[in-house]
Design a protein around this motif. Structure first.
Motif, PDB file in Angstrom:
ATOM      1  N   ALA A 143      75.111 192.554   5.922  1.00  0.00           N
ATOM      2  CA  ALA A 143      74.734 194.052   5.921  1.00  0.00           C
ATOM      3  C   ALA A 143      75.399 194.714   4.753  1.00  0.00           C
ATOM      4  O   ALA A 143      74.556 195.498   3.861  1.00  0.00           O
ATOM      5  CB  ALA A 143      75.002 194.554   7.261  1.00  0.00           C
ATOM      6  N   ALA A 192      75.223 195.824  11.591  1.00  0.00           N
ATOM      7  CA  ALA A 192      74.932 196.706  10.673  1.00  0.00           C
ATOM      8  C   ALA A 192      75.988 197.973  10.173  1.00  0.00           C
ATOM      9  O   ALA A 192      76.439 198.040   9.215  1.00  0.00           O
ATOM     10  CB  ALA A 192      73.692 196.946  10.679  1.00  0.00           C
ATOM     11  N   ALA A 201      68.485 199.836  10.982  1.00  0.00           N
ATOM     12  CA  ALA A 201      68.318 198.596  11.379  1.00  0.00           C
ATOM     13  C   ALA A 201      67.657 198.468  12.430  1.00  0.00           C
ATOM     14  O   ALA A 201      66.913 197.487  12.859  1.00  0.00           O
ATOM     15  CB  ALA A 201      69.681 198.043  11.596  1.00  0.00           C
ATOM     16  N   GLN A 203      69.649 190.313  10.479  1.00  0.00           N
ATOM     17  CA  GLN A 203      69.917 190.531   8.945  1.00  0.00           C
ATOM     18  C   GLN A 203      68.595 190.848   8.421  1.00  0.00           C
ATOM     19  O   GLN A 203      68.964 191.586   7.267  1.00  0.00           O
ATOM     20  CB  GLN A 203      70.534 188.897   8.345  1.00  0.00           C
ATOM     21  N   TYR A 208      68.322 194.638   7.898  1.00  0.00           N
ATOM     22  CA  TYR A 208      69.384 195.303   7.041  1.00  0.00           C
ATOM     23  C   TYR A 208      68.649 196.069   5.828  1.00  0.00           C
ATOM     24  O   TYR A 208      68.121 195.587   5.051  1.00  0.00           O
ATOM     25  CB  TYR A 208      70.674 194.478   6.989  1.00  0.00           C
TER      26      TYR A 208
END
Length: 323
Positions: A49, A262, A291, A298, A301
């Motif tokens: 992030a 995040a 997010a 991931q 992000y």
């Protein structure tokens, strides 16, 4: 000038995700979507992030000598993070998180630690140059507690600021709590940390307001506290000053997996850049809220450019969450 804005010390997992209409109750079987495999783990999530936002970031973590471990290393590189601290070994498989996501975007997670449980204080000692090169060190509790303690003490000894999210929640030693600046918790984590320490000793009921939770947490010794409040954003508390509420942008949540990571990764980066705590939290709330509008951890992000284009501060949504 530090070589790294942020060093993350923590877990790296393969996230195995299944979507369901409703998460199963005890003894219940439900049908779900096709299995999806994503890079995850609270440590790897936070590093990814921050790196996607433009932070100079590295991750100290352990993975297995297997396909999941290679996937996690590549995901860090794709996000822009340095992988100098990513340790690969043959003695344990890469950690795995089993995640179910319901139709409201809420999730339940079971983690098999694998190689994460083999990240040791000796690994921390060997990585001292990374600590000395970092402005901020971010920690979570998906690795052994003695390793977390060693990392916090090494960070403090190297002049780095310590950000700690006690997730999954567990009691923390007083010397570690005293280094947290901030301690980052959601309601569940706050409750666990305050168990047995509230008036009456049961800890089953938090004090009446988030401000009171934060004040009770400050009494445990951290230098500052950030409480994430789901759709309401976050709250910042430091000793001797009034608490500050930071509202969240209004969003439609798709998947809350990794949103808290995040938030914490963005927070650590902004602190490493020199932002004050309240300003860093304002930015991190926007990142965490963004997010939840995308599926995955991931993969959801944003870049700094996306946050800038999204703009807007304030406002809340019942469906926007930070956990």
């Amino acid at each position: 000038m530090h070589d790294y804005d942020l060093l993350v010390v923590g877990s790296a997992n393969a996230d195995l995700v299944v979507g369901v209409d409703q998460r199963p109750a005890a003894g219940e079987t439900v049908l779900g979507s096709d299995l999806a495999i994503h890079p995850g783990g609270k440590g790897a999530n936070q590093a990814a992030a921050a790196a996607r936002l433009g932070a100079r970031t590295t991750l100290l973590a352990r993975v297995g000598d297997d396909a999941y471990g290679r996937m996690l290393g590549q995901a860090q590189r794709d996000a822009g993070a340095d992988t100098t601290g990513l340790l690969e070994g043959k003695d344990a498989p890469t950690g795995v998180a089993l995640i179910t996501v319901d139709s409201a975007g809420d999730n339940s997670i079971v983690v098999s630690q694998g190689a994460n449980a083999r990240l040791t204080p000796q690994d921390v000692a060997a990585a001292r140059p990374l600590f000395q090169a970092a402005a901020v060190v971010s920690l979570q509790l998906e690795i052994p507690l003695e390793t977390v303690a060693a990392a916090a003490l090494t960070a403090a000894g190297s002049g780095a600021r310590v950000v700690l999210n006690p997730s999954p929640p567990a009691p923390l030693p007083d010397d570690v709590l005293g280094l947290c600046d901030p301690l980052v918790v959601n309601e569940h984590e706050a409750r666990r940390l305050l168990e047995g320490r509230t008036e009456g000793g049961s800890g089953n009921d938090l004090p009446g307001t988030p401000e009171a939770w934060a004040e009770a947490l400050l009494e445990l010794g951290p230098r500052s506290v950030v409480v994430t409040l789901g759709a309401a954003g976050a709250l910042v508390a430091t000793p001797g000053t009034a608490t500050v509420r930071v509202p969240s942008p209004a969003v439609e949540a798709v998947d809350t997996t990794g949103a808290g990571d995040a938030f914490t990764g963005a927070l650590g980066w902004r602190l490493g850049r020199g932002d004050g705590l309240v300003d860093a939290v304002r930015y991190a709330v926007r990142v965490g809220s963004f997010a939840v509008t995308r599926a995955g951890a991931q993969e959801s992000y944003p870049s700094a450019e996306e946050i800038e284009k999204a703009g807007g501060t304030g406002g809340t949504s019942e469906k926007g969450t930070l956990t």
